[in-house]
Enzyme design. Sequence first.
Site, PDB file in Angstrom:
ATOM      1  N   HIS A 124       0.759  -1.402  -0.179  1.00  0.00           N
ATOM      2  CA  HIS A 124      -0.121  -0.210   0.175  1.00  0.00           C
ATOM      3  C   HIS A 124       0.675   1.803   0.075  1.00  0.00           C
ATOM      4  CE1 HIS A 124      -3.101   3.070   1.586  1.00  0.00           C
ATOM      5  NE2 HIS A 124      -3.699   2.226   1.461  1.00  0.00           N
ATOM      6  N   ASP A 201       3.185  -4.641   7.716  1.00  0.00           N
ATOM      7  CA  ASP A 201       2.061  -3.264   7.835  1.00  0.00           C
ATOM      8  C   ASP A 201       0.705  -5.162   7.980  1.00  0.00           C
ATOM      9  OD1 ASP A 201      -0.538  -2.680   6.367  1.00  0.00           O
ATOM     10  OD2 ASP A 201       0.452  -1.772   4.375  1.00  0.00           O
ATOM     11  N   GLN A 204      -4.174  -4.655   6.917  1.00  0.00           N
ATOM     12  CA  GLN A 204      -5.527  -6.375   6.363  1.00  0.00           C
ATOM     13  C   GLN A 204      -5.452  -7.410   7.072  1.00  0.00           C
ATOM     14  OE1 GLN A 204      -7.983  -5.459   4.220  1.00  0.00           O
ATOM     15  NE2 GLN A 204      -7.273  -3.272   3.954  1.00  0.00           N
ATOM     16  N   LYS A 226     -10.158  -0.798  11.191  1.00  0.00           N
ATOM     17  CA  LYS A 226     -10.730  -2.539   9.789  1.00  0.00           C
ATOM     18  C   LYS A 226     -10.505  -3.374   9.596  1.00  0.00           C
ATOM     19  CE  LYS A 226      -6.984  -0.357   6.479  1.00  0.00           C
ATOM     20  NZ  LYS A 226      -8.215  -0.169   5.343  1.00  0.00           N
ATOM     21  N   CYS A 364      -4.885   2.077  -3.166  1.00  0.00           N
ATOM     22  CA  CYS A 364      -3.157   2.791  -2.910  1.00  0.00           C
ATOM     23  C   CYS A 364      -2.389   2.088  -3.130  1.00  0.00           C
ATOM     24  CB  CYS A 364      -3.759   3.652  -1.352  1.00  0.00           C
ATOM     25  SG  CYS A 364      -4.564   4.908  -1.050  1.00  0.00           S
TER      26      CYS A 364
HETATM   27  N1  PMP Z   1      -1.711  -0.581   4.523  1.00  0.00           N
HETATM   28  C1  PMP Z   1      -2.681  -1.840   4.210  1.00  0.00           C
HETATM   29  C2  PMP Z   1      -2.903  -2.277   3.177  1.00  0.00           C
HETATM   30  C3  PMP Z   1      -3.594  -0.938   3.617  1.00  0.00           C
HETATM   31  O1  PMP Z   1      -5.441  -1.808   3.420  1.00  0.00           O
HETATM   32  C4  PMP Z   1      -4.070   0.180   4.432  1.00  0.00           C
HETATM   33  C5  PMP Z   1      -5.504   1.306   4.226  1.00  0.00           C
HETATM   34  N2  PMP Z   1      -6.583   0.940   2.915  1.00  0.00           N
HETATM   35  C6  PMP Z   1      -3.570   0.899   4.688  1.00  0.00           C
HETATM   36  C7  PMP Z   1      -1.850   0.413   5.368  1.00  0.00           C
HETATM   37  C8  PMP Z   1      -3.574   2.431   5.098  1.00  0.00           C
HETATM   38  O2  PMP Z   1      -4.410   2.703   6.909  1.00  0.00           O
HETATM   39  P1  PMP Z   1      -4.457   3.364   7.614  1.00  0.00           P
HETATM   40  O3  PMP Z   1      -5.690   4.120   6.444  1.00  0.00           O
HETATM   41  O4  PMP Z   1      -5.857   3.319   8.268  1.00  0.00           O
HETATM   42  O5  PMP Z   1      -3.500   4.210   7.955  1.00  0.00           O
END
Ligand code: PMP
Length: 406
Positions: A124, A201, A204, A226, A364
């Site tokens: 991401h 990270d 998910q 999440k 993203c």
């Molecule tokens: N990493 C991953 C794999 C994600 O799916 C997301 C959220 N789409 C994020 C980071 C960022 O998370 P947050 O916007 O809650 O900081």
Amino acid sequence: MSTFDVEHFRKDFPILNREVYGKPLVYFDNGATTQKPTCVLDTISRFYNSINSNIHRGVHKLSDESTQEYEKAREVVRSFINARKTSEVIFTSGTTASVNLVAFSFGEVFVHAGDEVIVSEMEHHSDIVPWQLLCERKGATLKVLPFDDNGVLKVDELERLISDKTRIVAVAHVSNTLGTINPIADIVAIAHSHNIPVLVDGAQGIKEGVDVQKLDVDFYAFSGHKIYGPTGIGVLYGKERWLSDMVPWQSGGDMISSVTFRKTTFNELPFKFEAGTSNYIGAAGLATALNYYKSVGVETATAYENELLQYATKKLLAIDGVRIIGNAPSKAAIISFVLNGIHPYDTGTILDKLGVAVRTGNHCSQPVIDHFKLNGTVRASLAFYNTFQEIDRLVEAIERVKEMFS
Ligand code: PMP
């Protein structure tokens, strides 16, 4: 057919009863954020109604109760991820903040000109850009661990990428676009054989159930929203051995021990990394969410989600013109797909009008979309409160999209 009592759990999520455009909502955007059970909403309102007071600094009863709730929440997180100590659990605003914290605070101390940082091709943006900025600041190099066309990381190539200049490896537990569940223990074993720490990270991945000691990760980042918790609260787990040598990221408030105009000393872990007023009500909401998820049963919930995934995959593949992006053998309940000749945005917009909420675009993770030379995908990301009937609704809606474009 499944024995999971989904109807029982759906009652815990009031929003699932609503309609959009006169149709019952099918919410398949759980990768972006999950819905909240009543118990989490109740915790937040109970806190504001009867306990609210700033933590750590007050001598009065409410402040004491707030502080206790906040520290109890830390213990709930510690136990959920099986961290060794609560001092290794830092509350942040979310995954993005957690990764930025490490990229800055670890980077300041351990990354220098000429060094290297490794990220995977399926990250991401929140697990790419903080490292890119660090590398620019320090004159270091960002290296990329690729994945194959099924969306499986080429873990064998990690050995080749690692050099005596590598300072950290950052990788997603689960790809938010491909759904791939990465072999974290294998990646950690390779990195650790070269004494290199690994940041995971877990935005998910946290839903899959995580034992940070068993995985032996050095850092694990996730967001409350999440995993059925509130927005604006997240966690950075870090091994004490790294955290204690890292410099603060943001400064002021709770992270201070003493201040004079000549010199400031910092609070002990984990407060050293919790500047300003923490989101203590968010933390309490997250604790309720984690306890709730545990009461559903993390394994039971993920097993049911896996049944949904298998069903949806079979149904989608049976539709002429559907191509699934991300076919790793080990997948979470996230399905990205494209419809032949139809822009993902058009597909998503029509699905919405038919009551089915999906996400479209690059999610993203633009490098993933570039890998497949696409302009985006449609992503259906499932949670344990979704049903087989809702997947049928998605399939019918996709058939309607095809009709409209034929
Ligand atoms: N990493 C991953 C794999 C994600 O799916 C997301 C959220 N789409 C994020 C980071 C960022 O998370 P947050 O916007 O809650 O900081």
